[in-house]
Design an enzyme around this catalytic site. Structure first.
Site, PDB file in Angstrom:
ATOM      1  N   ARG A  87       0.817  -1.208   0.000  1.00  0.00           N
ATOM      2  CA  ARG A  87       0.000   0.000   0.000  1.00  0.00           C
ATOM      3  C   ARG A  87       0.853   1.262   0.000  1.00  0.00           C
ATOM      4  NH1 ARG A  87      -5.285  -1.767   0.574  1.00  0.00           N
ATOM      5  NH2 ARG A  87      -6.669  -0.055   0.984  1.00  0.00           N
ATOM      6  N   ARG A 156     -20.148  -1.997   3.421  1.00  0.00           N
ATOM      7  CA  ARG A 156     -19.004  -1.862   4.325  1.00  0.00           C
ATOM      8  C   ARG A 156     -19.044  -0.502   5.003  1.00  0.00           C
ATOM      9  NH1 ARG A 156     -13.759  -3.641   0.791  1.00  0.00           N
ATOM     10  NH2 ARG A 156     -12.962  -1.723   1.736  1.00  0.00           N
TER      11      ARG A 156
HETATM   12  P1  AP5 Z   1      -9.257  -2.886   1.308  1.00  0.00           P
HETATM   13  O1  AP5 Z   1     -10.292  -3.810   1.762  1.00  0.00           O
HETATM   14  O2  AP5 Z   1      -8.002  -3.395   0.711  1.00  0.00           O
HETATM   15  O3  AP5 Z   1      -9.947  -1.840   0.340  1.00  0.00           O
HETATM   16  P2  AP5 Z   1      -9.384  -1.057  -0.955  1.00  0.00           P
HETATM   17  O4  AP5 Z   1      -8.002  -1.316  -1.399  1.00  0.00           O
HETATM   18  O5  AP5 Z   1      -9.668   0.343  -0.615  1.00  0.00           O
HETATM   19  O6  AP5 Z   1     -10.132  -1.676  -2.094  1.00  0.00           O
HETATM   20  P3  AP5 Z   1     -11.605  -1.998  -2.143  1.00  0.00           P
HETATM   21  O7  AP5 Z   1     -11.861  -3.318  -1.469  1.00  0.00           O
HETATM   22  O8  AP5 Z   1     -12.411  -0.828  -1.666  1.00  0.00           O
HETATM   23  O9  AP5 Z   1     -11.862  -2.072  -3.711  1.00  0.00           O
HETATM   24  P4  AP5 Z   1     -11.452  -3.125  -4.828  1.00  0.00           P
HETATM   25  O10 AP5 Z   1     -10.385  -2.556  -5.687  1.00  0.00           O
HETATM   26  O11 AP5 Z   1     -11.220  -4.483  -4.257  1.00  0.00           O
HETATM   27  O12 AP5 Z   1     -12.809  -3.082  -5.676  1.00  0.00           O
HETATM   28  P5  AP5 Z   1     -13.999  -4.161  -5.790  1.00  0.00           P
HETATM   29  O13 AP5 Z   1     -13.550  -5.309  -6.613  1.00  0.00           O
HETATM   30  O14 AP5 Z   1     -14.634  -4.425  -4.467  1.00  0.00           O
HETATM   31  O15 AP5 Z   1      -8.799  -1.928   2.519  1.00  0.00           O
HETATM   32  C1  AP5 Z   1      -9.718  -1.377   3.437  1.00  0.00           C
HETATM   33  C2  AP5 Z   1      -8.946  -0.684   4.558  1.00  0.00           C
HETATM   34  O16 AP5 Z   1      -8.115  -1.642   5.252  1.00  0.00           O
HETATM   35  C3  AP5 Z   1      -7.975   0.421   4.127  1.00  0.00           C
HETATM   36  O17 AP5 Z   1      -8.627   1.663   3.954  1.00  0.00           O
HETATM   37  C4  AP5 Z   1      -6.982   0.422   5.310  1.00  0.00           C
HETATM   38  O18 AP5 Z   1      -7.511   1.095   6.436  1.00  0.00           O
HETATM   39  C5  AP5 Z   1      -6.869  -1.052   5.641  1.00  0.00           C
HETATM   40  N1  AP5 Z   1      -5.788  -1.734   4.903  1.00  0.00           N
HETATM   41  C6  AP5 Z   1      -5.931  -2.743   3.981  1.00  0.00           C
HETATM   42  N2  AP5 Z   1      -4.732  -3.119   3.518  1.00  0.00           N
HETATM   43  C7  AP5 Z   1      -3.812  -2.359   4.139  1.00  0.00           C
HETATM   44  C8  AP5 Z   1      -2.394  -2.274   4.059  1.00  0.00           C
HETATM   45  N3  AP5 Z   1      -1.685  -3.055   3.223  1.00  0.00           N
HETATM   46  N4  AP5 Z   1      -1.752  -1.373   4.849  1.00  0.00           N
HETATM   47  C9  AP5 Z   1      -2.451  -0.586   5.704  1.00  0.00           C
HETATM   48  N5  AP5 Z   1      -3.793  -0.594   5.822  1.00  0.00           N
HETATM   49  C10 AP5 Z   1      -4.475  -1.482   5.044  1.00  0.00           C
HETATM   50  O19 AP5 Z   1     -15.015  -3.294  -6.689  1.00  0.00           O
HETATM   51  C11 AP5 Z   1     -15.625  -2.126  -6.191  1.00  0.00           C
HETATM   52  C12 AP5 Z   1     -17.067  -2.021  -6.731  1.00  0.00           C
HETATM   53  O20 AP5 Z   1     -17.023  -1.821  -8.140  1.00  0.00           O
HETATM   54  C13 AP5 Z   1     -17.902  -3.309  -6.523  1.00  0.00           C
HETATM   55  O21 AP5 Z   1     -19.225  -2.918  -6.292  1.00  0.00           O
HETATM   56  C14 AP5 Z   1     -17.780  -4.063  -7.883  1.00  0.00           C
HETATM   57  O22 AP5 Z   1     -18.937  -4.866  -8.159  1.00  0.00           O
HETATM   58  C15 AP5 Z   1     -17.666  -2.907  -8.856  1.00  0.00           C
HETATM   59  N6  AP5 Z   1     -16.785  -3.173 -10.005  1.00  0.00           N
HETATM   60  C16 AP5 Z   1     -15.618  -3.885 -10.013  1.00  0.00           C
HETATM   61  N7  AP5 Z   1     -15.038  -3.852 -11.237  1.00  0.00           N
HETATM   62  C17 AP5 Z   1     -15.870  -3.084 -12.015  1.00  0.00           C
HETATM   63  C18 AP5 Z   1     -15.819  -2.666 -13.378  1.00  0.00           C
HETATM   64  N8  AP5 Z   1     -14.804  -3.028 -14.185  1.00  0.00           N
HETATM   65  N9  AP5 Z   1     -16.822  -1.877 -13.839  1.00  0.00           N
HETATM   66  C19 AP5 Z   1     -17.858  -1.490 -13.036  1.00  0.00           C
HETATM   67  N10 AP5 Z   1     -17.979  -1.869 -11.729  1.00  0.00           N
HETATM   68  C20 AP5 Z   1     -16.989  -2.644 -11.222  1.00  0.00           C
END
Ligand code: AP5
Length: 209
Positions: A87, A156
């Site tokens: 990250r 979430r």
């Molecule tokens: P984490 O759970 O890792 O969240 P993120 O990286 O912010 O990513 P998301 O899970 O929000 O999104 P994603 O890219 O997986 O998208 P998704 O596939 O769900 O982290 C949460 C928290 O944990 C952080 O803020 C931090 O506090 C902590 N944390 C985690 N790792 C850490 C680290 N290494 N160090 C420190 N702190 C850490 O898709 C999103 C949406 O879009 C869904 O509804 C999906 O259906 C839709 N979608 C997906 N692809 C498409 C597309 N191509 N077109 C249209 N819609 C789409």
């Protein structure tokens, strides 16, 4: 088969593509966000501290998240998709050491962050967090229920708009510099994550072949 590191802003589709590819190609998916949420669900003092940080949209400490990651991987027998780790540049250096001797590719989900707030606020996940939907782009067949498990779908805590905006700021400040770290090593593969879910899967599969 190489290990894969998925990087990109919150909501770019890392979890969605991990779920597709782990089933299709036999990867093991490790998401530090999922590991942290699992710790929160235990209701321990540590879990409550983690929850406060996550609900603010800031990052948990490098030490804690690295310890959690190391305790949940076995590189001797599995190929991983790393989702949400690294990250920042420090975590990228740590992962370099962890993966020493193993082959890996880095896939960067390129997308304009301005388009992601709507995507995230419309995200719903199964109550165990494993299945991801979107009210607009990927709705469940039955309102409010997971197609695969029948579990209720939930939002979430960190998907509320004000938290999402802070997560985007944290991404620009902490995570974006890491993209240059991988670019300078010549191992960064870009996919256009503005495209449909199916198209992003095809782009990743092209990189893997
Ligand atoms: P984490 O759970 O890792 O969240 P993120 O990286 O912010 O990513 P998301 O899970 O929000 O999104 P994603 O890219 O997986 O998208 P998704 O596939 O769900 O982290 C949460 C928290 O944990 C952080 O803020 C931090 O506090 C902590 N944390 C985690 N790792 C850490 C680290 N290494 N160090 C420190 N702190 C850490 O898709 C999103 C949406 O879009 C869904 O509804 C999906 O259906 C839709 N979608 C997906 N692809 C498409 C597309 N191509 N077109 C249209 N819609 C789409």
């Amino acid at each position: 088969m190489k290990n894969l590191i998925f990087i990109g802003p919150p909501g770019c589709g890392k979890g969605t593509q991990s779920n597709i590819l782990k089933d299709a190609k036999g990867y093991t998916h490790v998401s530090t966000g999922d590991l942290l949420r699992s710790e929160v669900s235990k209701g321990t003092d540590l879990g409550r501290k983690i929850s406060d940080v996550m609900e603010s949209g800031e990052l948990v400490t490098d030490e804690l998240v690295t310890e959690l990651l190391k305790a949940n991987i076995d590189l001797s027998s599995k190929q991983y998709i790393f989702d949400g780790f690294p990250r920042n540049v420090k975590q990228a250096e740590i992962l370099d050491q962890i993966l020493e001797g193993s082959d890996y590719s880095v896939i960067y989900f390129k997308v304009d962050v301005e388009n992601l707030v709507g995507r995230i606020t419309n995200r719903r996940v199964s109550s165990d967090g494993k299945h991801i939907y979107n009210l607009i782009s990927n709705p469940p067949k039955e309102d409010g229920k997971c197609d695969q498990t029948g579990q209720f779908l939930i939002q979430r805590e960190d998907d509320k708009e004000e938290v999402v905006r802070n997560r985007m700021d944290v991404y620009s400040r902490e995570t974006e510099p890491m993209i240059d770290f991988y670019r300078s090593k010549n191992i960064l593969e870009e996919v256009d994550a503005e495209k449909s879910i199916e198209s992003v899967t095809e782009q990743i599969e092209r990189v893997l072949n």
